[in-house]
Design a protein around this motif. Sequence first.
Motif, short mmCIF file in Angstrom:
data_model
loop_
_atom_site.label_atom_id
_atom_site.label_comp_id
_atom_site.label_asym_id
_atom_site.label_seq_id
_atom_site.Cartn_x
_atom_site.Cartn_y
_atom_site.Cartn_z
N THR B 296 11.17 15.67 31.44
CA THR B 296 9.90 16.12 30.86
C THR B 296 10.05 17.50 30.23
OG1 THR B 296 8.94 15.01 32.75
CG2 THR B 296 7.45 16.25 31.37
N LEU B 297 10.84 18.36 30.89
CA LEU B 297 11.06 19.70 30.32
C LEU B 297 11.74 19.57 28.95
CD1 LEU B 297 12.31 22.16 33.06
CD2 LEU B 297 10.20 22.22 31.77
N LEU B 298 12.73 18.72 28.88
CA LEU B 298 13.44 18.53 27.60
C LEU B 298 12.48 17.97 26.55
CD1 LEU B 298 16.89 17.14 28.70
CD2 LEU B 298 16.39 19.32 27.63
N TYR B 299 11.68 17.02 26.98
CA TYR B 299 10.72 16.37 26.08
C TYR B 299 9.75 17.40 25.51
CZ TYR B 299 6.28 13.75 25.55
OH TYR B 299 5.09 13.24 25.13
N SER B 300 9.24 18.26 26.39
CA SER B 300 8.27 19.24 25.88
C SER B 300 8.97 20.35 25.10
CB SER B 300 7.44 19.82 27.01
OG SER B 300 8.25 20.22 28.06
N THR B 301 10.24 20.62 25.40
CA THR B 301 10.97 21.61 24.61
C THR B 301 11.14 21.13 23.18
OG1 THR B 301 12.24 21.90 26.61
CG2 THR B 301 12.97 23.13 24.70
N LEU B 302 11.35 19.83 23.04
CA LEU B 302 11.52 19.30 21.68
C LEU B 302 10.17 19.15 20.97
CD1 LEU B 302 14.22 16.60 22.36
CD2 LEU B 302 14.50 18.81 21.24
N LEU B 303 9.18 18.66 21.69
CA LEU B 303 7.91 18.37 21.02
C LEU B 303 7.05 19.62 20.84
CD1 LEU B 303 6.49 14.96 22.17
CD2 LEU B 303 7.47 15.64 20.01
N GLY B 304 7.24 20.63 21.70
CA GLY B 304 6.42 21.84 21.62
C GLY B 304 6.45 22.49 20.25
N PRO B 305 7.63 22.88 19.77
CA PRO B 305 7.70 23.49 18.43
C PRO B 305 7.18 22.55 17.35
CG PRO B 305 9.74 23.84 19.60
CD PRO B 305 8.94 22.89 20.43
N ALA B 306 7.44 21.26 17.51
CA ALA B 306 6.99 20.30 16.49
C ALA B 306 5.46 20.27 16.42
CB ALA B 306 7.53 18.92 16.81
N PHE B 307 4.83 20.22 17.58
CA PHE B 307 3.36 20.17 17.59
C PHE B 307 2.75 21.48 17.14
CE2 PHE B 307 2.73 16.43 20.75
CZ PHE B 307 3.16 15.57 19.76
N HIS B 308 3.42 22.60 17.48
CA HIS B 308 2.94 23.89 17.02
C HIS B 308 2.98 23.94 15.50
CE1 HIS B 308 3.15 28.28 16.30
NE2 HIS B 308 2.26 28.29 17.27
N HIS B 309 4.03 23.42 14.94
CA HIS B 309 4.14 23.38 13.47
C HIS B 309 3.05 22.48 12.88
CE1 HIS B 309 6.22 23.51 9.59
NE2 HIS B 309 5.83 22.25 9.49
N LEU B 310 2.82 21.35 13.51
CA LEU B 310 1.80 20.42 12.99
C LEU B 310 0.44 21.08 12.96
CD1 LEU B 310 2.48 16.90 14.46
CD2 LEU B 310 2.93 17.77 12.19
N TRP B 311 0.14 21.87 14.00
CA TRP B 311 -1.17 22.48 14.08
C TRP B 311 -1.29 23.67 13.13
CZ3 TRP B 311 -2.44 26.40 18.45
CH2 TRP B 311 -3.72 26.93 18.25
N ILE B 312 -0.32 24.61 13.22
CA ILE B 312 -0.48 25.89 12.52
C ILE B 312 -0.08 25.78 11.05
CG2 ILE B 312 0.36 28.27 12.45
CD1 ILE B 312 -1.46 27.89 14.74
N TYR B 313 0.98 25.07 10.76
CA TYR B 313 1.49 25.08 9.39
C TYR B 313 1.13 23.82 8.60
CZ TYR B 313 3.86 29.29 10.64
OH TYR B 313 4.11 30.56 11.03
N ALA B 314 1.40 22.66 9.17
CA ALA B 314 1.17 21.44 8.40
C ALA B 314 -0.31 21.10 8.33
CB ALA B 314 1.94 20.29 9.02
N GLY B 315 -1.07 21.47 9.36
CA GLY B 315 -2.49 21.17 9.35
C GLY B 315 -2.78 19.70 9.62
N SER B 316 -1.75 18.93 9.99
CA SER B 316 -2.00 17.52 10.23
C SER B 316 -2.28 17.23 11.70
CB SER B 316 -0.82 16.69 9.75
OG SER B 316 0.38 17.25 10.21
#
Lengths: 652, 364
Positions: B296-316
């Motif tokens: 789970t730690l690995l999973y959230s390490t990978l998805l965390g930055p991705a979701f942060h990008h989706l929210w802050i930069y991509a807006g999707s």
Amino acid sequence: MKLSQLLTLPVALASAVLAIPEYSEHLHLRPLPNGYLYAGFNFTASTTLSAYESQHFRYFPRSLGQILQHSHTQELHLRFALGRWDDESWGSRPRDGRREGGTGVEIWAWLDSGGGRVAVEERWSNLVNSLSGLFCASLNFIDGTKTTRPVLSFEPEGTRGEGGGSMELLHGTLPHEVVCTENLTPFLKLLPCKGKAGVSSLLDGHKVFDANWQTMSIDVRPVCPVGGEECRLEIQQTVDIVLDVERSMRPRDDPIPRPRPIEELECDESKSYHAPDTCYPKRKEGEMAWSLSKIFGTPVRGSCHLADGDEGSDIGIEVLPDRLVNVLHGGSNDTLAPHKQNHDLRLFRLPDSARQHTDIMVSQQVIQQVPLQNQPPLYASRQITGFGQERGGMHAVIRNPHPDQQRIVYLESLPWFLRPYMHTLKVQSHPTNSHDKPTMDVKLEKMYYTPALDRLRGTHLELLLTVPAESTVELTYDFDKAILRYTEYPPDANRGFDVAPAVIRVLPNNTAGNGNGNAQGSYLRTTSLLLPLPTPDFSMPYNVIILTSTVIALGFGSIFNLLVRRFVLAEEVPPSPLALRVAQVAGAVGAIVQSLKGRLRGTEVGQSSGRKAAGGEGGMNGSGGGAKLNESGGKDDWAGGATSQDESRKHR
Amino acid sequence: MEALTKVYRDQPKTVLFTAAAAIRILAALLFPALPDLLTLRAELSTPVNSFKRSETVQYRKVYSSMSEDSTHTMAAYSTSHACQAQATTAAFAVALAGHTSLHPVMLLPPIGLLCYDRVCVQSAEKGQTSETDGAIADSTKTNVAVDLRSQPQPLQFGLRFVATFICAEAFLFGFSRLILPSWRFIPSIYMTLLELPDLTPNAGLWWYFFIEMFDAFRSFFLGVFWLHMLSYSVPFCLRFQRQPLAAVVLMMGIIAVFEPYANAGDAGAWLSCLCLLGHLFELTSLHRYTFPAIATLLYSTLLGPAFHHLWIYAGSGNANFFYAITLVWSLALLILLTDTVYAALRDEWEAERPEGKGKEIRQM
């Protein structure tokens, strides 16, 4: 010819008589390129300080006067503005930008500083709250986070007699405020003629707020004449608008633009595709025709000549000397002659009769001469750079078109949720025309910076710098965008937040400053900015509280569960009494079922042949014995468990 | 290579610190853009440790330059000195760590306990060597009769330890006042931690909770969150009296998960400190959910930055994406923490009852 000088002309004429009229009004009209018309209204009233202090108000508005007295305000400047002055095509700003405000509402005032900081803040709060009620604007939202204390950008306009206490300048902005008719109505109420007569009768909300650019200002300042006369308190109200002539002249009953019927069009017949059913509209040549009644929807109604000694003109039109200007009033049609000293200007004084309507008409005319366009002291623009909702950068461009260098003061008041990094501030200049020369760092002569405090105070940044001749100065810095509590977002959170315009004061070249106006220098403001902030999900508060609390409870629960209990081997755990009872009941029921089965089978066996009877009996015995064994085994287990527990207790 | 091992054997500390410093300097030299890149990551940089912010913000200048790195170093330094039974140094190190950010103060009870434990062991060893000429070195494994009179009094030791801490803290405040123009640095530092005015997204549990919190309940829940964090320190000390090092490491874990401006750096420091409890790894992997937790730690390490990008930069994506992943991250850390608590307790129990090794057990 400078626009500002023209505007001060009537005042200068009047002051030549050495008696300032208690009330005067003036309308200045000037066509701008590309079919725009500038109209500047100016209403000046004054009262002696002694009359003001004893609350004798004649032309000075009582409502405003009492607010100023209550809040100990020495000098007040209030601006309502909308739109953008297009200085690339319209030239320099009217009144040197001194009567102009940033988009939205801007207010600055000098308050008595007696009583310390707390007292001043109390007075400021009183002032903005009272003005908010008077002008139907959200001025009451100017709290500590929107107030700054500029040091270099503003100087008191008024002259003050001796014995005046110390003053403190506070400056507040509301860039989000949408200025509209509800602000104009109280503005007109302050005038002695209330917008019913004189040039103020032209001010109609529909026209003023349909303008491409408009700014309303109220300036109250003390004026002490040189001749040792009594000091006076002067209020100057101005409305400056730039109207699109064609749009303004659309009839009120048919305001929607429609394609005109082809018969009314003037076609460019030189085009190859010109045909009876195809038309390329010909560009209109020369200056457009317009009249006051068409543009403002109404002619000037009567006049507002109230004060003694007011001999000035009411209307001034600044057009080329060849242009034909007609005045239509009371049925007669006269041509307005150019001014004796200044041929670009025509002055007109409204007749004293209150009933007569006056209209001014300018016809369409082709004039070869190009009107002189005054170049603004500086061109300035400001943008937000970067992408995403986490961080960004500010980028201001200031261009000096003149061959002389200019000293400027650059003022920015930023909201607290925009967090600038001042160590990234870079001010660089390069020549505007040649790109070969390298950019140079501009040395900041002075820098005043008050960092923001979250939810308490905004950032105040003031820079004193010199813009070299014919060069462009670029000012950049990085910032972070804060994320707010969900109650702090406006209803349209995803639109973004408005950032107040930067105020640029161009300092006068000669620091000695002979005149009042020159000492002030001229002002220009950039447009306001839209700052998008990251937004949370507004529908989620309950979900978030529940989910986060669950995770925390999970951690707390499992850790304390481990901490407060002790380990025992699984086989040492005594079964619960309930489980025992259930097992007993199940065993009893099983035994009954088995015995019943056995009986049934026994009867069957009795009926069948004796060969099979032995096996059947054996089976019955076997199963019955098994059940009994199981039961006793369970009891043994339990006993064993009990003894082992006893043993373990002994061990301890 | 042999020479290297020899040097390491002779002066392990010097080699270790030199290597660490060399790696740090090399990283900065080889990748000059690295500091900029790292300070811009939401998972790593928080308002309290952001280097970029520290360059501008008033009153924090002196403080943040010491920043989060030093907090970790100080916590580790304090632990190591506590292991060497140097009470004064340990207390001073905790004071230094707690001075820059508030929560290391919660490490004071476990570190005091650890210190006391080592002092006891040392005095016991001394007594033993004088009696038996150092025949037995390992005093923890075999039960030796210890002369209780030669042990320091726990109350006396505790008071002395706390007094040292208070003196150190007072000295640090005085020193800060000397550097800074006024006492206003105290509210501007500690209120930032206590009241959470800055809600910049990070890897912790606080930010989204207090964005969405109703204004009337904000102070109540701030109190609840802080009390909750405080509530672990003393119970850990009571339960892990026999293994104070575990108490220190577990408390560091609690801080890493529940601190107001949480970041991946704190979690990383804690995960490395878990190696101090290396003897427990077998127990956790045998009986608990270590594999799912680490997955789970690995999973959230990978998805965390991705979701942060989706929210802050991509807006999707919206804020819930990143919030959900921080929840998962905290949950995985909590599972790891609980597993370690279990393993430490089981290890203690198994030392007491060796016959229970590998068997199924129950809690009562």
